[in-house]
Scaffold this active site. Sequence first.
Site, PDB file in Angstrom:
ATOM      1  CG  HIS A   7     -12.036  49.941  41.739  1.00 33.62           C
ATOM      2  ND1 HIS A   7     -12.696  49.945  42.939  1.00 33.62           N
ATOM      3  CD2 HIS A   7     -12.996  49.734  40.791  1.00 33.62           C
ATOM      4  CE1 HIS A   7     -13.995  49.746  42.730  1.00 33.62           C
ATOM      5  NE2 HIS A   7     -14.202  49.611  41.426  1.00 33.62           N
ATOM      6  CD  GLU A   8     -12.660  51.194  37.273  1.00 31.81           C
ATOM      7  OE1 GLU A   8     -13.290  50.237  36.765  1.00 31.81           O
ATOM      8  OE2 GLU A   8     -13.196  52.006  38.067  1.00 31.81           O
ATOM      9  CG  HIS A  58     -14.304  46.215  37.946  1.00 32.60           C
ATOM     10  ND1 HIS A  58     -14.910  45.437  38.910  1.00 32.60           N
ATOM     11  CD2 HIS A  58     -14.556  47.503  38.306  1.00 32.60           C
ATOM     12  CE1 HIS A  58     -15.487  46.226  39.800  1.00 32.60           C
ATOM     13  NE2 HIS A  58     -15.283  47.480  39.462  1.00 32.60           N
TER      14      HIS A  58
END
Length: 182
Positions: A86-87, A90
């Site tokens: 997920h990170e 980003h």
Amino acid sequence: MQENESEEQKIHNRCEKWKSILLESSPLLTFLMDEMKKAGAPLHKKFISCAPCGPDRAGGFAPKYGIVLCENQLVSSDHVEDTLAHELIHAYDNATVQLDWSSPTHLACTEIRAANLSRECAFTREVRRGHFSIAKQHQRCVKRRAVLGLMQAGHSKEVAEESIRVVWDKCFHDTAPFDEIY
Ligand SMILES: [Zn+2]
């Protein structure tokens, strides 16, 4: 006090160990790390750190500081893998598009992509959270997780939902650097 410290140290070491193993062995994570390299923005491992956080999050990304894995919230290797993926989405978005982190629609887009592409909305994960209905489950999960992401960044639920609605079609179908949702 001494005991507390060693317990905290144990939790920290566990997170660091999962991180090192996954960065070597997880096909999803090595793919994302490679894609960042290809995009001219390699992410050094030292910008992925394990640290304690408050109860409402599992990880975080800030352009200046990199990725934080919330060592006290991460209780399994799978959870670390989802959170890191997920990170990394980003971090990938931050490296490849002009992201304005203060704009709720920009944030909505990268949160939709992170929830969609990280496998955190995979069916087995959802069942573990107690969400059982199958129809449209994936999209509902992505929406719900993206709303949470915006709220963690300080936006109201209304602003979060509206921003997600505005960018949904474009950002849900933007699966870069993947060819399609696997
Ligand atoms: Zn996020």
